[in-house]
Write a protein that holds these residues in place. Structure first.
Motif, short mmCIF file in Angstrom:
data_model
loop_
_atom_site.label_atom_id
_atom_site.label_comp_id
_atom_site.label_asym_id
_atom_site.label_seq_id
_atom_site.Cartn_x
_atom_site.Cartn_y
_atom_site.Cartn_z
N LEU A 112 0.87 -1.17 0.00
CA LEU A 112 0.00 0.00 0.00
C LEU A 112 0.91 1.23 0.00
O LEU A 112 1.79 1.34 0.85
N ASP A 113 0.69 2.12 -0.96
CA ASP A 113 1.44 3.36 -1.05
C ASP A 113 0.83 4.34 -0.05
O ASP A 113 -0.31 4.77 -0.21
N GLY A 139 9.75 3.65 3.81
CA GLY A 139 8.70 4.09 4.71
C GLY A 139 7.41 4.44 4.01
O GLY A 139 6.37 4.62 4.65
N ARG A 140 7.46 4.52 2.70
CA ARG A 140 6.26 4.87 1.92
C ARG A 140 5.38 3.65 1.65
O ARG A 140 4.19 3.80 1.38
N TRP A 141 5.93 2.45 1.72
CA TRP A 141 5.22 1.24 1.32
C TRP A 141 4.86 0.39 2.54
O TRP A 141 5.70 0.09 3.36
N LEU A 142 3.62 -0.02 2.62
CA LEU A 142 3.16 -0.87 3.70
C LEU A 142 2.77 -2.22 3.10
O LEU A 142 1.84 -2.30 2.28
N PRO A 143 3.48 -3.31 3.46
CA PRO A 143 3.12 -4.62 2.92
C PRO A 143 1.72 -5.03 3.36
O PRO A 143 1.35 -4.87 4.52
N ILE A 144 0.95 -5.55 2.44
CA ILE A 144 -0.41 -6.02 2.73
C ILE A 144 -0.36 -7.53 2.93
O ILE A 144 0.03 -8.26 2.03
#
Length: 179
Positions: A112-113, A139-144
């Motif tokens: 997720l951006d 830090g911009r990307w959150l693993p789903i």
């Protein structure tokens, strides 16, 4: 009472996605809320924020039904619906499509951006030449995470609720996406 056909559901999805209270209220009229509680709750939030007369009634009805049903994500949305208008939510708003998050949770590696709210396959995220192979702007990307296969939620509304619950655990709440 009208039922939920493909066209009505598409109109509701679109209204919830855009935060269009009037269109959402129109399609919800004379239809049962139970099959679409997550969408109806999003429309209710938009209607309250836009000070539509039907908003408070719809918010209370959705809150009560969500609290009774209590599927993943239902309590998060019910709490948001119970908050007074103008209340500063504990969660940070992110313009994300819950349907896209739910689809990403159904399989594959996605991120997720956190700047734009986009859901992307992990292989589309560019990587630095760092030795640890971290994504650029990590830090911009959150693993789903994938939904555990043991008891995956059934139905679009339940998967949307699971996506909402996961997003809340990360400190975010979905906000309408606009161009």
């Amino acid at each position: 009472m009208a039922e939920w056909d493909g066209e009505a559901l598409a109109r509701l999805r679109s209204a919830a996605h855009r935060g269009d209270a009037d269109a959402g209220l129109d399609v919800l009229r004379e239809r049962p809320l139970e099959p679409v509680l997550q969408y109806a709750g999003d429309v209710a939030l938009a209607a309250v924020a836009q000070e539509r007369p039907e908003g408070a009634r719809l918010a209370e009805e959705c809150r009560a039904l969500l609290s009774e049903r209590a599927l993943p994500g239902d309590m998060v949305l019910a709490a948001e619906l119970a908050a007074p208008p103008g209340h500063d939510p504990a969660l940070t708003s992110l313009p994300v499509d819950l349907g896209a998050v739910a689809a990403a949770m159904d399989g594959g590696l996605h991120v997720l951006d956190l700047e734009r709210g986009d859901v992307l396959p992990l292989d589309e995220v560019l990587f630095d030449e760092a030795p640890d192979d971290e994504p650029r702007d990590a830090g911009r990307w959150l693993p789903i995470p994938p939904i555990p296969p043991v008891a995956p939620p059934e139905g679009e509304d339940a998967r949307r609720g699971a996506a909402r619950a996961w997003l809340a655990e990360q400190g975010y709440r979905p906000a309408p996406r606009t161009l």
